[in-house]
Design an enzyme around this catalytic site. Structure first.
Site, short mmCIF file in Angstrom:
data_model
loop_
_atom_site.label_atom_id
_atom_site.label_comp_id
_atom_site.label_asym_id
_atom_site.label_seq_id
_atom_site.Cartn_x
_atom_site.Cartn_y
_atom_site.Cartn_z
N LYS A 44 -5.27 8.90 -3.27
CA LYS A 44 -5.50 7.67 -2.51
C LYS A 44 -4.15 7.08 -2.07
O LYS A 44 -3.10 7.49 -2.59
CB LYS A 44 -6.25 6.67 -3.40
CG LYS A 44 -5.53 6.38 -4.70
CD LYS A 44 -6.51 5.87 -5.75
CE LYS A 44 -5.75 5.38 -6.97
NZ LYS A 44 -6.64 5.13 -8.10
N TYR A 270 20.17 -11.93 7.65
CA TYR A 270 19.36 -13.13 7.80
C TYR A 270 19.74 -14.19 6.78
O TYR A 270 20.04 -13.88 5.63
CB TYR A 270 17.88 -12.79 7.64
CG TYR A 270 17.31 -12.06 8.83
CD1 TYR A 270 17.29 -12.65 10.09
CD2 TYR A 270 16.79 -10.78 8.69
CE1 TYR A 270 16.76 -11.99 11.19
CE2 TYR A 270 16.25 -10.11 9.77
CZ TYR A 270 16.25 -10.72 11.03
OH TYR A 270 15.73 -10.06 12.10
C1 LIG Z 1 -6.34 5.59 -9.19
C2 LIG Z 1 -7.39 6.11 -10.08
C3 LIG Z 1 -7.17 7.25 -10.85
C4 LIG Z 1 -5.81 7.89 -10.97
O1 LIG Z 1 -5.01 7.12 -11.81
P1 LIG Z 1 -3.56 7.59 -12.29
O2 LIG Z 1 -3.24 6.70 -13.43
O3 LIG Z 1 -2.63 7.41 -11.15
O4 LIG Z 1 -3.68 9.02 -12.69
C5 LIG Z 1 -8.22 7.75 -11.57
N1 LIG Z 1 -9.45 7.16 -11.54
C6 LIG Z 1 -9.69 6.06 -10.82
C7 LIG Z 1 -11.05 5.47 -10.83
C8 LIG Z 1 -8.68 5.49 -10.08
O5 LIG Z 1 -8.91 4.38 -9.37
#
Ligand SMILES: *Cc1c(COP(=O)(O)O)cnc(C)c1O
Length: 378
Positions: A44, A270
């Site tokens: 993601k 800035y």
């Molecule tokens: C983001 C997420 C993961 C992965 O988590 P990590 O700690 O980065 O491995 C797994 N399960 C869900 C439901 C998530 O939202």
């Protein structure tokens, strides 16, 4: 790749993805997987800023056949670029987008009973995994509502292929966190037994990165691994408990655009946030907060590496540009490379450093790097 493309990718500021390190992490994490459990990388937020498409394509080549993402847009982008395997959307998809779930052969997380009814009301069979809330209280059918879970399994228009929960205190060995994690595990394990005993053929998954590193015995059919696959943990302190050696996949680099000498009393940037006390040599870099370089690194809180030496940020990080002090670095000129994350000579700046300088975790630092920077596989 021809030279034109290469110049473009390395032009202004870019991400380098070390595929050997990715392979090392995949092999290492696979060696930790409990029997029967397969990797389902969480890619993601553009694979935590790394670039979901290039990463997923490399992972496909390494035999990875299942992924999870946050949105239908992320999932479609993978499909449109030829990524194969199961793609689970962990987040919310609006009913107006339900047709896309079928068109792109995606699997949707069921976020609660009400959402299951919305999915079931759609005219077409949607593939889905039931999220179970075992204590995080973010999404999921409450674990104690077994009747709702069975009702969802029996819904006519849903094709439920999985059930999962998310651990939310698995990165800590404090007594209360361990007890909480065990309660979450017992809760999903009970549901698993009931559902399998009733004859439903569903996959069950529990572990994320920290679950796999700290509680591999909890098992499951998939491990949803995000941050660890990138070769880092959420913060440096966790390294002390990490049972394996992981290697960072991502480096970030930017070009020096201009170099100028300023006099005592002169300002930089800035709000005149920096005032020189002596003659200084200032380089402007072609990277800024819109590229994911945290604005919190302004005014000396962050630094970059040029020619193997440190150059502190002066003044405020701008949207597309950042000024650094190169007074003590010889021969800095337009076109030189500044390392924002990665190695230069004998020095290294890590995602942990950026996270500490800007008071956050590596997950946030990395995921914000993904939007504008070009990705170069090395
Ligand atoms: C983001 C997420 C993961 C992965 O988590 P990590 O700690 O980065 O491995 C797994 N399960 C869900 C439901 C998530 O939202």
């Amino acid at each position: 790749m021809n030279n034109m493309e290469k110049t473009y990718e390395q032009g202004r500021a870019w991400i380098e993805l070390n595929i050997n390190n990715l392979k090392h992490n995949v092999d290492t994490l696979r060696s930790l997987l409990p029997a029967g459990c397969v990797l389902m990388p969480a890619i993601k937020a553009n694979a935590y800023g790394h670039g979901a498409v290039p990463l997923a394509k490399e992972l496909n080549k390494m035999g990875v056949q299942a992924f999870c993402v946050a949105s239908v847009t992320e999932a479609m982008q993978l499909r449109e670029n030829g990524v194969v395997g199961e793609i689970l959307i962990l987040g919310y998809t609006h009913p107006s987008d339900f047709p896309l779930l079928i068109r792109y052969n995606l699997t949707q997380a069921i976020l609660d009973f009400e959402y299951a009814k919305q999915l079931d009301a759609f005219d077409g069979e949607i593939k889905a995994h039931i999220a179970v809330d075992t204590g995080m209280h973010r999404v999921g059918v409450p674990a104690e509502n077994l009747d709702e879970i069975f009702a969802i399994l029996n819904m006519k228009h849903l094709w439920v292929t999985g059930i999962y929960t998310h651990l939310c205190a698995d990165d800590s060995f404090a007594e209360k966190d361990v007890a909480f994690t065990k309660k979450q595990a017992a809760s999903i394990s009970h549901i698993r037994e009931q559902v399998l005993a009733a004859g439903y053929a569903v996959k069950v998954h529990i572990l994320g990165s920290y679950g796999l590193l700290n509680y591999p015995e909890l098992g499951g059919d998939y491990a949803r691994i995000g941050i660890a696959l990138n070769g880092v943990l959420s913060n440096r302190g966790h390294l002390a408990f990490c049972p394996v050696e992981l290697r960072p996949v991502l480096s970030v680099k930017a070009r020096v655009m201009t170099v100028r000498t300023i006099q005592p009393g002169d300002h930089v940037g800035y709000a005149l946030a920096y005032t020189a006390e002596s003659e200084r040599k200032i380089a402007a870099l072609s990277i800024g907060f819109a590229d994911g370089l945290p604005r919190a690194l302004s005014c000396g809180r962050g630094k970059v590496l040029i020619h193997g030496q440190e150059a502190p940020v002066v003044g405020r990080v701008c949207m597309d540009q950042t000024m650094v002090d190169v007074t003590d670095i010889e021969n800095v000129k337009c076109g030189d490379v500044a390392v924002v994350i990665g190695k230069s000579g004998s020095l290294e700046i890590t995602a942990y450093d950026l996270a500490e300088w800007s008071n956050t975790i590596t997950n946030e630092i990395l995921s914000r790097m993904g939007s504008r920077l070009n990705k170069l596989l090395i």
